[in-house]
Design a protein around this motif. Structure first.
Motif, PDB file in Angstrom:
ATOM      1  N   SER A  84       0.835  -1.218   0.000  1.00  0.00           N
ATOM      2  CA  SER A  84       0.000   0.000   0.000  1.00  0.00           C
ATOM      3  C   SER A  84       0.863   1.260   0.000  1.00  0.00           C
ATOM      4  CB  SER A  84      -0.925  -0.016   1.214  1.00  0.00           C
ATOM      5  OG  SER A  84      -1.787  -1.141   1.158  1.00  0.00           O
ATOM      6  N   ALA A  85       1.948   1.227   0.780  1.00  0.00           N
ATOM      7  CA  ALA A  85       2.819   2.420   0.824  1.00  0.00           C
ATOM      8  C   ALA A  85       3.451   2.683  -0.529  1.00  0.00           C
ATOM      9  CB  ALA A  85       3.898   2.221   1.889  1.00  0.00           C
ATOM     10  N   ASP A  86       3.845   1.589  -1.233  1.00  0.00           N
ATOM     11  CA  ASP A  86       4.436   1.782  -2.569  1.00  0.00           C
ATOM     12  C   ASP A  86       3.419   2.398  -3.527  1.00  0.00           C
ATOM     13  OD1 ASP A  86       6.583   0.578  -1.424  1.00  0.00           O
ATOM     14  OD2 ASP A  86       6.272  -1.377  -2.399  1.00  0.00           O
ATOM     15  N   ALA A  87       2.178   1.898  -3.495  1.00  0.00           N
ATOM     16  CA  ALA A  87       1.146   2.440  -4.386  1.00  0.00           C
ATOM     17  C   ALA A  87       0.856   3.893  -4.052  1.00  0.00           C
ATOM     18  CB  ALA A  87      -0.119   1.600  -4.275  1.00  0.00           C
ATOM     19  N   ALA A  88       0.879   4.227  -2.740  1.00  0.00           N
ATOM     20  CA  ALA A  88       0.640   5.624  -2.351  1.00  0.00           C
ATOM     21  C   ALA A  88       1.761   6.521  -2.853  1.00  0.00           C
ATOM     22  CB  ALA A  88       0.516   5.715  -0.827  1.00  0.00           C
ATOM     23  N   THR A  89       2.989   6.002  -2.793  1.00  0.00           N
ATOM     24  CA  THR A  89       4.124   6.797  -3.297  1.00  0.00           C
ATOM     25  C   THR A  89       3.982   7.066  -4.791  1.00  0.00           C
ATOM     26  OG1 THR A  89       5.551   5.802  -1.604  1.00  0.00           O
ATOM     27  CG2 THR A  89       6.624   6.857  -3.490  1.00  0.00           C
ATOM     28  N   VAL A  90       3.588   6.029  -5.532  1.00  0.00           N
ATOM     29  CA  VAL A  90       3.407   6.217  -6.984  1.00  0.00           C
ATOM     30  C   VAL A  90       2.286   7.207  -7.256  1.00  0.00           C
ATOM     31  CG1 VAL A  90       2.800   5.056  -9.129  1.00  0.00           C
ATOM     32  CG2 VAL A  90       4.355   3.943  -7.526  1.00  0.00           C
ATOM     33  N   ARG A  91       1.171   7.095  -6.501  1.00  0.00           N
ATOM     34  CA  ARG A  91       0.069   8.034  -6.718  1.00  0.00           C
ATOM     35  C   ARG A  91       0.491   9.468  -6.392  1.00  0.00           C
ATOM     36  NH1 ARG A  91      -2.940   3.815  -4.342  1.00  0.00           N
ATOM     37  NH2 ARG A  91      -2.845   4.870  -2.318  1.00  0.00           N
ATOM     38  N   THR A  92       1.309   9.599  -5.364  1.00  0.00           N
ATOM     39  CA  THR A  92       1.812  10.947  -5.034  1.00  0.00           C
ATOM     40  C   THR A  92       2.649  11.521  -6.173  1.00  0.00           C
ATOM     41  OG1 THR A  92       1.836  10.364  -2.683  1.00  0.00           O
ATOM     42  CG2 THR A  92       3.149  12.271  -3.375  1.00  0.00           C
ATOM     43  N   LEU A  93       3.498  10.675  -6.740  1.00  0.00           N
ATOM     44  CA  LEU A  93       4.328  11.137  -7.861  1.00  0.00           C
ATOM     45  C   LEU A  93       3.447  11.552  -9.044  1.00  0.00           C
ATOM     46  CD1 LEU A  93       7.036  11.532  -9.281  1.00  0.00           C
ATOM     47  CD2 LEU A  93       6.932   9.120  -9.956  1.00  0.00           C
ATOM     48  N   VAL A  94       2.439  10.724  -9.334  1.00  0.00           N
ATOM     49  CA  VAL A  94       1.542  11.063 -10.457  1.00  0.00           C
ATOM     50  C   VAL A  94       0.827  12.386 -10.186  1.00  0.00           C
ATOM     51  CG1 VAL A  94      -0.508  10.338 -11.718  1.00  0.00           C
ATOM     52  CG2 VAL A  94       1.272   8.671 -11.171  1.00  0.00           C
ATOM     53  N   GLY A  95       0.427  12.577  -8.941  1.00  0.00           N
ATOM     54  CA  GLY A  95      -0.237  13.843  -8.608  1.00  0.00           C
ATOM     55  C   GLY A  95       0.681  15.027  -8.788  1.00  0.00           C
TER      56      GLY A  95
END
Length: 494
Positions: A157-168
């Motif tokens: 979950s933390a990895d997916a959140a990091t990727v979503r943050t980058l996309v944002g």
């Protein structure tokens, strides 16, 4: 810059837009093209960055899961039991049927781990973690010596959140960046094409006669190289147009002067002939002596008129590139005969012909060349006192035959030397200064005809500087007599 020049085209453009779609402007095309390219580039870069980050995070999570799994697997094999989870991972030990014997780690993660015997058998022996179905986690399974299974998992979950943050972040920064760059391109394109529109308007004003070509197309203050090149090309074209216009106006002015002079020259003999004809009609020439004098004068004016027309026709024919006869001509014989014809018996004038070196053969038209030399000598007879001596000298200058007609008369004024070969040009200084010398006016075409004939034969004619008198020089290309005789037909050979 005036915009009135473009008003009419804009109105026409508005009417045309009703019947057909207006073409897109270059500015819009450049802006939209850049916008599409920039959007695709930014989107591609964002996707690549997000994919690279997700891949790198998954590799790191797999390394952590594998490391924790191996540590606990060695502890179980050594009989030390299941080590507690302190790195965020979760592990459990099940028997062959999936019953949990031991577990450690977050309960939320343990609830999602595979526990069925079938899932455990399928995952056992895989050397790397696999995704857990229905959960954001990855897990690895190994079979223990007693038939039990060790399952180690870790949440992603933390990895997916990091990727979503980058996309944002990329979205927040990429969209404004694309907008700003598009506006910059739009501004730059409009600024660049303003100069093009100005040049177009200036060219249209010049073409419509509302501006002179000499004004030219202005060059922008800080032009691009392409704009400067276009402006230079426009200005070069305008200079050529102006030069052609000036030359055409000069030719039209010269033609008007020529027609005026020709009309004057034609009217003088016609007036004389008309006057004597009217006198004959009213029977005012009944006296035989007076009638003979009148007919003699009519004949003289008719000959003058005929000669004038012949000179004008010859000038027109040579000016239009008329074809001359190409026969071997002996210039030495031509000069001797011309001097003999010009020499009037009983006059104090002395005419000599001096021929230096031999031979002097040229290829040309015998009659027109003879006429050119006669005209040069007639010019001497007409514009110099009777006691003036003159000389015709024929020689070689390199590969050219040179005919010099030199007299010791009053010469030609410096102010009229450039116009001496113009048709119907008469210089006041050419008139003999001696009041006792009767004027012998010519037709004003002798030197013009001589110049046209020499030019048509590939030669040149000019007035050379001299301390006394006039010095006319004719230069003709030399041709060997033997080759001339070889090319001439038997009937043409001298």
């Amino acid at each position: 810059m005036s915009t009135a020049a473009c008003a009419a085209p804009r109105r026409r453009k508005g009417r045309d837009a009703r019947v057909r779609p207006a073409p897109k402007s270059a500015v819009r095309r450049l802006t939209w093209g850049f916008l599409v390219i920039a959007a695709l580039s930014v989107l591609g870069a964002d996707l690549y960055c997000a994919s690279a980050l997700a891949h790198r995070l998954r590799e790191r999570t797999d390394e952590q899961i594998t490391q924790s799994h191996r540590f606990r697997l060695e502890a179980l094999r050594a009989g030390r039991g299941l080590s507690p989870a302190q790195d965020g991972s979760a592990s459990l030990v099940t028997d062959g049927r999936g019953a949990v014997r031991l577990s450690t780690g977050p309960a939320t993660l343990l609830d999602s781990l595979p526990e069925s015997a079938k899932q455990l058998r399928e995952r056992a022996g895989t050397d790397h973690p696999l995704p857990v179905e229905g959960r954001a986690a990855r897990a690895i399974v190994d079979r223990l010596p007693d038939g039990a299974y060790l399952v180690t998992a870790r949440s992603t979950s933390a990895d997916a959140a990091t990727v979503r943050t980058l996309v944002g972040i990329e979205t927040v920064t990429g969209v404004p960046l694309i907008v700003v760059l598009s506006l910059a391109v739009l501004w730059g394109s409009r600024r660049a094409f303003v100069s093009v529109r100005e040049m177009s308007c200036d060219a249209r004003r010049i073409a419509e006669g509302r501006a002179e070509p000499s004004e030219g197309v202005p060059v922008v203050t800080h032009p691009l190289r392409e704009l400067r090149s276009a402006a230079d090309t426009y200005n070069y074209l305008l200079r050529r147009i102006e030069e052609d216009s000036v030359r055409r106006r000069r030719e039209e002015h010269w033609l008007c002067e020529l027609v005026d002079a020709a009309s004057h020259e034609l009217r003088t003999p016609l007036t004389t002939i008309t006057g004597y004809t009217q006198l004959a009609l009213i029977r005012a020439l009944d006296d035989p002596n007076r009638r003979d004098q009148a007919m003699e004068q009519v004949q003289k004016e008719s000959q003058r008129l005929s000669g004038l027309v012949e000179d004008m026709l010859l000038l027109a024919r040579l000016g239009l590139g008329g074809v001359l006869d190409q026969r071997p001509v002996d210039l030495a014989q031509l000069c001797h005969q011309a001097v003999t014809r010009a020499q009037t018996p009983g006059t104090p004038r002395t005419l000599r012909c001096v021929v230096e070196s031999f031979p002097h053969w040229v290829k040309g038209d015998l009659l027109t060349l003879q006429r050119a030399i006669d005209n040069l000598l007639s010019n001497v007879l007409a514009h110099t006192p009777e006691e003036t001596s003159a000389q015709v000298r024929l020689g070689l200058d390199g590969d050219r035959h040179v005919i010099d007609v030199i007299d010791d008369g009053p010469g030609v004024a410096e102010s009229v030397r450039d116009r001496i070969f113009e048709p119907f040009f008469r210089a006041a200084s050419a008139t003999p200064k001696d009041p006792q010398v009767p004027p012998r006016p010519g037709r004003g075409l002798g030197l013009s005809v001589a110049a046209a004939v020499v030019t048509a034969h590939g030669g040149s004619i000019g007035l050379e500087p001299s301390e006394r008198g006039a010095w006319f020089r004719v230069s003709l290309p030399a041709t060997g007599r033997g080759r001339l005789l070889d090319t001439a037909s038997p009937g043409q050979r001298p």
